[in-house]
Each structure stands twice: as C-alpha cells, then as structure tokens.
Motif scaffolding. Structure first.
Motif, PDB file in Angstrom:
ATOM      1  N   GLU A  82       0.705  -1.173  -0.099  1.00  0.00           N
ATOM      2  CA  GLU A  82      -0.106   0.125  -0.286  1.00  0.00           C
ATOM      3  C   GLU A  82       0.913   1.205   0.138  1.00  0.00           C
ATOM      4  N   ALA A  83       2.065   1.455   0.740  1.00  0.00           N
ATOM      5  CA  ALA A  83       2.768   2.575   0.707  1.00  0.00           C
ATOM      6  C   ALA A  83       3.452   2.243  -0.459  1.00  0.00           C
ATOM      7  N   ALA A  84       4.107   1.562  -1.180  1.00  0.00           N
ATOM      8  CA  ALA A  84       4.432   2.264  -2.958  1.00  0.00           C
ATOM      9  C   ALA A  84       2.969   2.177  -3.694  1.00  0.00           C
ATOM     10  N   GLU A  85       2.737   2.421  -3.601  1.00  0.00           N
ATOM     11  CA  GLU A  85       1.581   2.812  -4.568  1.00  0.00           C
ATOM     12  C   GLU A  85       1.377   3.857  -3.712  1.00  0.00           C
ATOM     13  N   CYS A  86       0.544   4.502  -2.958  1.00  0.00           N
ATOM     14  CA  CYS A  86       0.700   5.666  -1.591  1.00  0.00           C
ATOM     15  C   CYS A  86       2.192   6.957  -2.885  1.00  0.00           C
ATOM     16  N   LEU A  87       3.075   6.208  -2.618  1.00  0.00           N
ATOM     17  CA  LEU A  87       4.330   7.015  -3.155  1.00  0.00           C
ATOM     18  C   LEU A  87       4.571   6.597  -4.529  1.00  0.00           C
ATOM     19  N   GLY A  88       3.507   6.888  -5.430  1.00  0.00           N
ATOM     20  CA  GLY A  88       3.238   6.512  -6.601  1.00  0.00           C
ATOM     21  C   GLY A  88       3.883   5.436  -7.346  1.00  0.00           C
ATOM     22  N   VAL A  89       3.998   4.348  -7.367  1.00  0.00           N
ATOM     23  CA  VAL A  89       5.221   2.945  -7.838  1.00  0.00           C
ATOM     24  C   VAL A  89       4.102   2.231  -7.579  1.00  0.00           C
ATOM     25  N   PRO A  90       3.905   2.102  -8.873  1.00  0.00           N
ATOM     26  CA  PRO A  90       2.660   0.689  -9.684  1.00  0.00           C
ATOM     27  C   PRO A  90       3.162  -1.249  -8.799  1.00  0.00           C
ATOM     28  N   THR A  91       2.882  -1.423  -7.944  1.00  0.00           N
ATOM     29  CA  THR A  91       2.303  -2.561  -7.826  1.00  0.00           C
ATOM     30  C   THR A  91       2.278  -3.964  -8.733  1.00  0.00           C
ATOM     31  N   ILE A  92       2.992  -4.845  -9.272  1.00  0.00           N
ATOM     32  CA  ILE A  92       1.634  -6.159  -9.868  1.00  0.00           C
ATOM     33  C   ILE A  92       2.475  -7.152  -8.575  1.00  0.00           C
ATOM     34  N   SER A  93       1.145  -7.786  -9.109  1.00  0.00           N
ATOM     35  CA  SER A  93       1.559  -9.547  -8.541  1.00  0.00           C
ATOM     36  C   SER A  93       1.042 -10.346  -9.817  1.00  0.00           C
ATOM     37  N   ARG A  94       1.123 -12.162  -8.838  1.00  0.00           N
ATOM     38  CA  ARG A  94      -0.337 -12.513  -9.947  1.00  0.00           C
ATOM     39  C   ARG A  94       0.329 -13.900  -8.696  1.00  0.00           C
ATOM     40  N   PHE A  95      -0.936 -14.126  -8.502  1.00  0.00           N
ATOM     41  CA  PHE A  95      -1.251 -15.408  -7.634  1.00  0.00           C
ATOM     42  C   PHE A  95      -0.119 -17.252  -7.855  1.00  0.00           C
ATOM     43  N   GLY A  96       0.301 -16.959  -7.375  1.00  0.00           N
ATOM     44  CA  GLY A  96       1.188 -18.526  -8.260  1.00  0.00           C
ATOM     45  C   GLY A  96       2.439 -18.535  -8.935  1.00  0.00           C
ATOM     46  N   VAL A  97       2.835 -17.069  -8.882  1.00  0.00           N
ATOM     47  CA  VAL A  97       3.884 -16.495  -9.549  1.00  0.00           C
ATOM     48  C   VAL A  97       5.138 -16.016  -9.205  1.00  0.00           C
ATOM     49  N   GLU A  98       6.010 -16.265  -9.186  1.00  0.00           N
ATOM     50  CA  GLU A  98       7.292 -15.615  -8.405  1.00  0.00           C
ATOM     51  C   GLU A  98       7.808 -14.218  -9.190  1.00  0.00           C
ATOM     52  N   ALA A  99       8.265 -13.656  -7.648  1.00  0.00           N
ATOM     53  CA  ALA A  99       7.945 -12.334  -8.659  1.00  0.00           C
ATOM     54  C   ALA A  99       9.171 -11.835  -9.560  1.00  0.00           C
ATOM     55  N   ASP A 100      10.239 -13.349  -9.536  1.00  0.00           N
ATOM     56  CA  ASP A 100      11.228 -13.116 -10.274  1.00  0.00           C
ATOM     57  C   ASP A 100      10.969 -13.489 -11.944  1.00  0.00           C
ATOM     58  N   ASP A 101       9.849 -13.939 -11.937  1.00  0.00           N
ATOM     59  CA  ASP A 101       9.642 -14.580 -13.755  1.00  0.00           C
ATOM     60  C   ASP A 101       8.578 -13.317 -13.380  1.00  0.00           C
ATOM     61  N   LEU A 102       8.098 -12.458 -12.987  1.00  0.00           N
ATOM     62  CA  LEU A 102       6.819 -11.012 -13.264  1.00  0.00           C
ATOM     63  C   LEU A 102       7.881  -9.939 -13.686  1.00  0.00           C
ATOM     64  N   ILE A 103       9.519  -9.821 -12.872  1.00  0.00           N
ATOM     65  CA  ILE A 103      10.269  -9.405 -12.555  1.00  0.00           C
ATOM     66  C   ILE A 103      11.569  -9.419 -14.723  1.00  0.00           C
ATOM     67  N   ALA A 104      11.290 -10.899 -14.584  1.00  0.00           N
ATOM     68  CA  ALA A 104      11.868 -11.375 -16.301  1.00  0.00           C
ATOM     69  C   ALA A 104      10.895 -10.872 -17.187  1.00  0.00           C
ATOM     70  N   CYS A 105       9.616 -10.868 -17.464  1.00  0.00           N
ATOM     71  CA  CYS A 105       9.174 -10.431 -17.767  1.00  0.00           C
ATOM     72  C   CYS A 105       8.883  -8.853 -18.272  1.00  0.00           C
ATOM     73  N   ALA A 106       8.786  -7.732 -17.469  1.00  0.00           N
ATOM     74  CA  ALA A 106       9.425  -6.564 -16.804  1.00  0.00           C
ATOM     75  C   ALA A 106      10.018  -5.959 -17.905  1.00  0.00           C
ATOM     76  N   VAL A 107      11.271  -6.815 -17.822  1.00  0.00           N
ATOM     77  CA  VAL A 107      12.746  -6.371 -18.119  1.00  0.00           C
ATOM     78  C   VAL A 107      12.173  -6.876 -19.665  1.00  0.00           C
ATOM     79  N   ALA A 108      11.896  -7.613 -19.973  1.00  0.00           N
ATOM     80  CA  ALA A 108      11.850  -8.164 -21.678  1.00  0.00           C
ATOM     81  C   ALA A 108      10.746  -6.795 -22.383  1.00  0.00           C
ATOM     82  N   LEU A 109       9.767  -6.653 -21.977  1.00  0.00           N
ATOM     83  CA  LEU A 109       9.063  -5.780 -21.952  1.00  0.00           C
ATOM     84  C   LEU A 109       9.480  -4.345 -22.289  1.00  0.00           C
ATOM     85  N   ALA A 110      10.074  -3.360 -21.281  1.00  0.00           N
ATOM     86  CA  ALA A 110      10.305  -2.455 -21.724  1.00  0.00           C
ATOM     87  C   ALA A 110      11.886  -2.737 -22.703  1.00  0.00           C
ATOM     88  N   ARG A 111      12.564  -3.541 -22.526  1.00  0.00           N
ATOM     89  CA  ARG A 111      13.785  -3.626 -23.798  1.00  0.00           C
ATOM     90  C   ARG A 111      13.292  -4.003 -24.919  1.00  0.00           C
TER      91      ARG A 111
END
Length: 200
Positions: free
Chosen positions: A135-164
């Motif tokens: 909640e604090a991250a959202e309040c500070l203007g930082v978007p947050t994401i998660s997906r049930f049953g998926v590790e943050a590592d995998d979402l981070i890899a997706c974010a990096v690939a998409l940004a590139r």
C-alpha cells in the motif's frame, strides 16, 4: 544508507497501526505485462524494477526495531519507504515498478516438488507488514504487480523483456538475488547488494 525522515517515520507508523487496504491483484498474464509497460510518452525513459520481498527482507533486519503505538512492527515498512525515496534520487526520470510474490509458485512446485522446501518461512513480524508495504508503494506513486502462484522473479523477467522491446533507455533491477543476474546486459543492472545503491 538509511535516512530517518521524521515525517516518513510518522507516516509509516500510522500506516502500520491499521489494517492494510486491499490492493487490486493482477490475475492474468496479459494484465501483468500491460502493467509493466512504459506509456507512449515515456517509453524510452529508464525503468527501475524492485524485487519487493527481497528488499523488505533486507530492511526488516537492517533497520532498528520500530513498532506502532499498537505494538505492530514497522521497521521493514519504514526501510522500504526510505529506499523508494532514495531510488527516486538515484534514478531521476525513471519509471518505477514494485513486483511482489503472491502464493506458492505452483508451476515450479509441480515441476520440482521439493522446490524451496528447506527455505525458512517468512518471519511473522515481516509478514504482518507486507500488505502495508504494498500500500505504501502505491501511495508513493510506485505501481505494484503480482500474480497468484507466480514468483516475482518471473514477473521481473517479463518486465525487463517488455521494457527492452519497447526501447527503454535502461533497465535497473533492485535486488540482492543473484539468480536475477541472468537478466543483466549492457543496458540493465542490479542492486549492489545489502546496503548498496542500485546499479543501472
């Protein structure tokens, strides 16, 4: 370096004193990837991706013990907020994204039943702060994401690939998890580790 801001400390203590508000969770891969996307107006700016559970663990043990008036632990919450403020200075003009674990990594456990069996459970004092941290991250203007049953590592890899793929000028990952070093290339970097500044 930990900067103890009195106003930030008071805000963190106030947040820890009440139940965390529900944050909308990302339920589909397409939605998760869309949340990582850089808007048209700033696609070529940098992206700073935060391994939130990793950072929260580090702050829980790096910060002096802190509790709210109700006796709720708050040191990881304050440390996390401090780090977000510092990252704004380290990466001026970058978009930021905080990625969270949610639930057991079902697919990895299916492939390897003993996956992380020996890992100690999250300390209760830290677990009680995770909702507030998100909640604090959202309040500070930082978007947050998660997906049930998926590790943050995998979402981070997706974010990096998409940004590139969208032409981001640079991508930095704030983590001390060496498993994420495989994502490092000429235009991405990782946190220097415990107590270090993030690299880009």
């Amino acid at each position: 370096k930990i900067v103890m801001s009195s106003s930030l400390t008071l805000a963190a203590l106030a947040l820890a004193s009440r139940p965390p508000r529900a944050v909308q969770h990302v339920s589909r891969r397409a939605s998760a990837l869309a949340a990582c996307a850089v808007p048209d107006s700033s696609r070529r700016s940098g992206l700073c991706v935060i391994d939130s559970h990793n950072l929260a663990y580090r702050m829980q043990f790096a910060m002096p013990e802190l509790t709210s008036r109700q006796g709720e632990p708050a040191q990881a919450l304050l440390g996390f907020c401090n780090k977000l403020v510092q990252l704004r200075d380290v990466f001026p003009g970058y978009r930021m994204l905080a990625v969270f674990d949610e639930g057991a990594p079902a697919r990895r456990v299916e492939m390897l039943p003993e996956y992380k069996e020996t890992r100690a459970p999250m300390p209760p004092a830290l677990r009680s702060q995770m909702g507030h941290i998100r909640e604090a991250a959202e309040c500070l203007g930082v978007p947050t994401i998660s997906r049930f049953g998926v590790e943050a590592d995998d979402l981070i890899a997706c974010a990096v690939a998409l940004a590139r793929s969208e032409g981001a000028a640079a991508v930095s990952i704030v983590t001390s998890d060496k498993d994420l070093l495989q994502l490092v290339s000429g235009d991405s970097g990782g946190d220097a580790g415990e107590g270090g500044d993030a690299g880009g």
